[in-house]
Structure formats: C-alpha cells, structure tokens
Design an enzyme around this catalytic site. Structure first.
Site, PDB file in Angstrom:
ATOM      1  N   ASP A   1       1.012  -0.722   0.226  1.00 26.58           N
ATOM      2  CA  ASP A   1       0.318   0.267   0.308  1.00 26.58           C
ATOM      3  C   ASP A   1       0.954   0.878  -0.166  1.00 26.58           C
ATOM      4  O   ASP A   1       1.734   1.574   0.545  1.00 26.58           O
ATOM      5  CB  ASP A   1      -1.170  -0.047   2.163  1.00 26.58           C
ATOM      6  CG  ASP A   1      -2.169   1.508   1.719  1.00 26.58           C
ATOM      7  OD1 ASP A   1      -2.617   0.943   0.137  1.00 26.58           O
ATOM      8  OD2 ASP A   1      -2.299   1.215   2.389  1.00 26.58           O
ATOM      9  N   SER A   2       0.253   2.257   0.425  1.00 27.37           N
ATOM     10  CA  SER A   2       0.827   3.502   0.114  1.00 27.37           C
ATOM     11  C   SER A   2       1.450   3.765   1.513  1.00 27.37           C
ATOM     12  O   SER A   2       2.874   4.871   1.407  1.00 27.37           O
ATOM     13  CB  SER A   2       0.218   4.780  -0.549  1.00 27.37           C
ATOM     14  OG  SER A   2      -1.267   4.716   0.337  1.00 27.37           O
TER      15      SER A   2
ATOM     16  N   GLU B   1      -4.624   8.868   9.813  1.00 32.87           N
ATOM     17  CA  GLU B   1      -3.897   8.845   9.573  1.00 32.87           C
ATOM     18  C   GLU B   1      -3.085  10.024  10.957  1.00 32.87           C
ATOM     19  O   GLU B   1      -2.972   9.673  12.421  1.00 32.87           O
ATOM     20  CB  GLU B   1      -3.008   9.825   8.594  1.00 32.87           C
ATOM     21  CG  GLU B   1      -2.919   9.355   7.623  1.00 32.87           C
ATOM     22  CD  GLU B   1      -1.908   8.539   7.032  1.00 32.87           C
ATOM     23  OE1 GLU B   1      -0.474   8.891   7.390  1.00 32.87           O
ATOM     24  OE2 GLU B   1      -2.282   7.385   6.196  1.00 32.87           O
TER      25      GLU B   1
HETATM   26  N1  DGL Z   1      -4.032   3.929   0.509  1.00 30.72           N
HETATM   27  C1  DGL Z   1      -4.457   4.685  -0.689  1.00 30.72           C
HETATM   28  C2  DGL Z   1      -5.991   3.486  -1.400  1.00 30.72           C
HETATM   29  O1  DGL Z   1      -6.430   2.947  -1.048  1.00 30.72           O
HETATM   30  C3  DGL Z   1      -5.165   6.165   0.398  1.00 30.72           C
HETATM   31  C4  DGL Z   1      -4.411   6.804   0.763  1.00 30.72           C
HETATM   32  C5  DGL Z   1      -3.134   7.850  -0.493  1.00 30.72           C
HETATM   33  O2  DGL Z   1      -3.723   8.274  -1.836  1.00 30.72           O
HETATM   34  O3  DGL Z   1      -2.041   6.535  -0.810  1.00 30.72           O
HETATM   35  O4  DGL Z   1      -6.736   4.374  -2.242  1.00 30.72           O
END
Ligand code: DGL
Length: 276
Positions: A13-14, A155
């Site tokens: 994930d990011s 967050e």
């Molecule tokens: N993990 C991202 C998503 O599910 C959300 C956070 C981001 O913008 O990186 O789209």
C-alpha cells in the site's frame, strides 16, 4: 526447489492503510504469512498521476519478488485502479487488487440500483469502480465522491472526532441525496472510519469494505492454484510469522500497525525502494 505454498503473500500500500487489508487476510486465512510493504516515504498516492503510480507499483512488486512472495495483493485502491492492469501481466505470480472484489459485491448487494463510491481523487477519476459495477449490472447507477480529507484525519487518529463527523457530513450528504442504498469504502483508510460513516449515513445504507472481499478472493485463488499454506511449515514464534517493510518513518508505522492489527509488530524494516 522450495515449496511455494510456504512462501509469504506480498501485500503493499502507499502507507498504513493497507494494514486494514492485511488484517482481513490474517482473519480469513490465518495460516498465511504476510510480507507487507508500506510506501510511507511517498504517500499519498491518491493525488498523483497514473505514470507515477505505475512506476512506484513496479518498484514495489520487484522488491516483493526479491523476497520470494507467492502472490501479490495490491492493497491500495489507487494503485489497484491505476496500475494493476499494467503490472499484473508483467508478473509470473498471481496479483490481485481491491477494486474489482469491492465493485463486485457492491453490484450484487444494492437493492435499489444506486451505489455510492468514496475514494481518493485518482481512484474516482479513473472511473474503474463505475466501469466494473456497470459491467456486472448495467442497470446500476454509480455516484463517486472523492474525500481527500479522510486520509489525513485517519492518520491523525481522529476516527470519531467531531471534526471528522462534520467532514463526513459534508462529503456524504450529497451522496445521500441521490438515494444510494450501498456505499463502497474505496480507500484503504476508510474502514477505520466505519462508525463515523455509519453514524452519518444511518441504517439505510450498507457499507462495503473491499478488504473483506479481497481476502475471500485471495483465499479462493490460493486454493485454486494449489498455493494455500496447509500449516505444515510455520515459524515457531508467531511474532515472526509476518514481516513489515516501509520506505520511511518505521516507528510511526509500527505504532499504527500495533493499534489495528490483532498481533504484535515488533519491527518494521526501512528499505530504499528507489533501488528496485
Ligand atoms: N491507500 C490509498 C488508497 O487506498 C489511500 C492513501 C493514499 O492516497 O495514498 O487509495
């Protein structure tokens, strides 16, 4: 040759949001080991271009492959919407994202044919949720809404703060006016806001968490490919079962992980993702 069944599943994930997907995988397939990467140095992905998301995702899957994963879960809606189609054919192991499983269950769940999707701006602009839902059922109308303030609020840990409730009201009221009976939480952070969203939406709207469906789909996929871990090869110490890697702020990540995962995370290792 090593038995692939005992290899970990790569989940990325990011940042921390994909931990909601990891949590669901652990719940539904507890015999599987997870190797998680959170791109904490480059978060957020939700406002970046498709080229950038593809480049980042490619680097991450290369890193995961160096760790010998048997499958990859793109636990980020933005990367699933913008990069999965490009990177999946480049890989020789199964790769799944969160958008298609989430869209499928939304299309199947709506009773009045009106589905809302909340997500990052990039995910909404990609139109993928709308495309998949209407491919499954062309009579369904899909109403998308980008909710960029939700990620920083999560967050910050403000899951049910009055400010978050007010922000949710501002984002969700226009969706409620369309008459939706189903809402997809199309961003990994949003399931952590479930109580706040439910409070604003009321009982008439069903909330869909794509993480749940993704874990189910992963389980079927592993069974089908004969890749499921039968438990014959497990680490003695359950804390060593899963491993966590990040590109920045390892301590902050670990703290967040320990607030939402059902097991203790001792350590998140820092890596230079640009090298991959
Ligand atoms: N993990 C991202 C998503 O599910 C959300 C956070 C981001 O913008 O990186 O789209």
């Amino acid at each position: 040759m090593e038995d692939l069944r005992y290899a970990p599943i790569g989940v990325f994930d990011s940042g921390v949001g994909g931990l909601t997907v990891a949590r669901e995988i652990v719940r539904q397939i507890p015999g599987e080991r997870i190797l998680y990467f959170g791109d904490t140095a480059r978060v957020p992905y939700g406002s970046k271009s498709q080229d950038t998301i593809i480049r980042f995702s490619r680097q991450i899957v290369h890193f995961l492959q160096t760790k010998g994963v048997k499958a990859v879960v793109v636990a980020c809606n933005t990367a699933s919407a913008l990069a999965l189609e490009t990177i999946a054919p480049e890989m020789d192991i199964p790769v799944i994202g969160v958008v298609i499983p989430g869209a499928r269950v939304a299309a199947e769940s709506t009773k009045n044919g009106k589905v809302g999707v909340i997500a990052t701006k990039s995910t909404i602009d990609s139109g993928l949720y709308t495309r998949v839902i209407t491919e499954i059922d062309p009579t369904v109308s899909v109403y998308g809404k980008a909710c960029p303030l939700f990620v920083p609020l999560v967050e910050e840990g403000w899951l049910s703060d009055p400010v978050t409730v007010e922000v949710a009201r501002r984002y969700l009221e226009p969706l409620l006016e369309t008459g939706i009976d189903t809402l997809v939480m199309g961003c990994t952070h949003y399931p952590l806001l479930r109580d706040t969203l439910a409070q604003v939406l009321g009982e008439q709207v069903l909330l869909i968490n794509p993480a749940y469906e993704t874990a189910r789909e992963l389980k079927h996929l592993l069974e089908h490919e004969d890749l499921i871990n039968d438990g014959a090869c497990m680490p003695d110490d359950p804390e060593n079962m899963h491993s966590f890697y990040v590109s920045d702020a390892a301590d902050k990540f670990r703290e967040f992980a320990n607030s939402i995962l059902p097991f203790w995370v001792d350590r998140a290792k820092l890596i230079g993702i640009d090298e991959y």
